[in-house]
Design a protein around this motif. Structure first.
Motif, PDB file in Angstrom:
ATOM      1  N   SER A 122      13.170  19.201 -30.559  1.00 42.00           N
ATOM      2  CA  SER A 122      12.821  19.698 -31.899  1.00 42.00           C
ATOM      3  C   SER A 122      13.537  21.031 -32.164  1.00 42.00           C
ATOM      4  CB  SER A 122      11.314  19.906 -32.014  1.00 42.00           C
ATOM      5  OG  SER A 122      10.932  21.019 -31.222  1.00 42.00           O
ATOM      6  N   ARG A 162       9.660  22.305 -41.051  1.00 43.75           N
ATOM      7  CA  ARG A 162      10.008  21.118 -40.247  1.00 43.75           C
ATOM      8  C   ARG A 162      10.421  21.497 -38.828  1.00 43.75           C
ATOM      9  NH1 ARG A 162      15.824  19.760 -43.166  1.00 43.75           N
ATOM     10  NH2 ARG A 162      16.150  18.492 -41.302  1.00 43.75           N
ATOM     11  N   LYS A 165      10.643  18.813 -36.205  1.00 44.63           N
ATOM     12  CA  LYS A 165      11.603  17.707 -36.370  1.00 44.63           C
ATOM     13  C   LYS A 165      12.797  17.890 -35.420  1.00 44.63           C
ATOM     14  CE  LYS A 165       9.647  15.450 -39.852  1.00 44.63           C
ATOM     15  NZ  LYS A 165       8.400  16.222 -39.873  1.00 44.63           N
TER      16      LYS A 165
END
Ligand code: ATP
Ligand code: MG
Length: 273
Positions: A122, A162, A165
């Motif tokens: 991530s 995010r 992500k």
């Protein structure tokens, strides 16, 4: 910064009067030679690198720019058969000495490569991976460093929602700024950039250039580039390399408007290379 590069047994205190003040230097390279086996790729070059400045390294393909850059944080050691002679003095230490802690050195002198190379993790973990390895476990501190590093790399606003992500979900330009953030998180003093935006589109390139100019407030930056406009836009000093020699090293404006050496003029005006 107090370093663990080498145990220091003495502390030297230098008192400098205002009239003696000189722009501070971060690195002094003395007669550096770098070899691949028997072949010499850097021919005994000497140069002083200024603190909080951007130093551009230019010159045709194969002239030794990357070899020189990788020598500064001992990354070149990782190439089988590579060896170096001479001195690169950083904080009073010759970092080419055998007793240098290269892991500590590479935290202080960080490097970003041509092709963005985030970890398959991530966005958040790309920044925290090495910090955790270095023993930082506290979530609030990790969060703080992630935010600070991403802000300094001009990426925070684009990724703050995010962070969990995959780094691979980012564009190439964003991935490169993530790699810069990852380097910044280690609290370096010097950042080495080897053609950091040559694989990027023009807009991402412009963002990286803006970022480099901002970063020199806090770091000393060395950048290899084939793009003459980029060198003249971002750098304070420019070093022109040719066949392993440092041909000319001066203020960027001087190099691009009135170089002292004919070969420099021929190169920057596109007559070879
Ligand atoms: N891993 C290696 N093994 C052997 N020789 C190498 C290695 N890397 C570079 N060289 C040689 O050292 C010289 C300098 O190469 P280097 O990659 O430093 O040049 P460069 O200026 O960065 O070129 P480019 O602009 O193409 O990236 C070249 O002659 C090259 O062939
Ligand atoms: Mg190169």
């Amino acid at each position: 910064m107090v370093t663990a590069i080498k145990e220091r047994t003495t502390v030297e205190v230098t008192v400098q009067s205002k009239s003696e003040f000189q722009p501070e230097n971060i690195l002094t390279v003395n007669n550096l030679e770098v070899f691949y086996g028997e072949k010499r790729a850097v021919n005994g070059i000497s140069m002083i690198v200024e603190k909080n400045a951007v130093t551009a390294l230019i010159g045709p393909s194969g002239c030794g720019k990357s070899t020189f850059l990788r020598s500064i944080n001992r990354m070149n050691d990782l190439i089988p058969g590579a060896s170096a002679k001479g001195e690169i003095v950083y904080e009073g230490l010759n970092i080419l000495s055998d007793d240098i802690n290269v892991v500590a050195l590479r935290k202080e002198i960080g490097m970003v490569f041509q092709k963005p190379n985030p970890f398959p993790k991530s966005i958040y973990e790309n920044i925290t991976h090495a910090l955790k390895f270095a023993g930082i476990k506290k979530k609030s501190l990790l969060d703080e460093i992630v935010e600070e590093s991403l802000k300094k790399a001009a990426l925070w606003d684009e990724v703050k929602d995010r962070l969990d992500k995959s780094a691979y979900s980012l564009s190439g330009g964003q991935q490169q700024r993530l790699c810069i953030a990852r380097t910044i998180a280690m609290k370096p003093t010097v950042i080495l950039l080897d053609e950091p935006s040559s694989a990027l589109d023009p807009i991402s390139n412009a963002k990286i250039e803006d970022l480099i100019v901002k970063l020199k407030k806090d770091y000393s930056i060395m950048i290899v580039t084939h793009n003459m406009q980029q060198a003249s836009r971002v750098s304070d000093k420019t070093a022109f390399f040719l066949s392993g020699d440092l041909i000319e090293y001066d203020h960027t404006e001087k190099i691009f408007t009135n170089p002292s050496v004919k070969k420099t003029e021929e190169y920057i005006s596109g007559r070879f290379g």
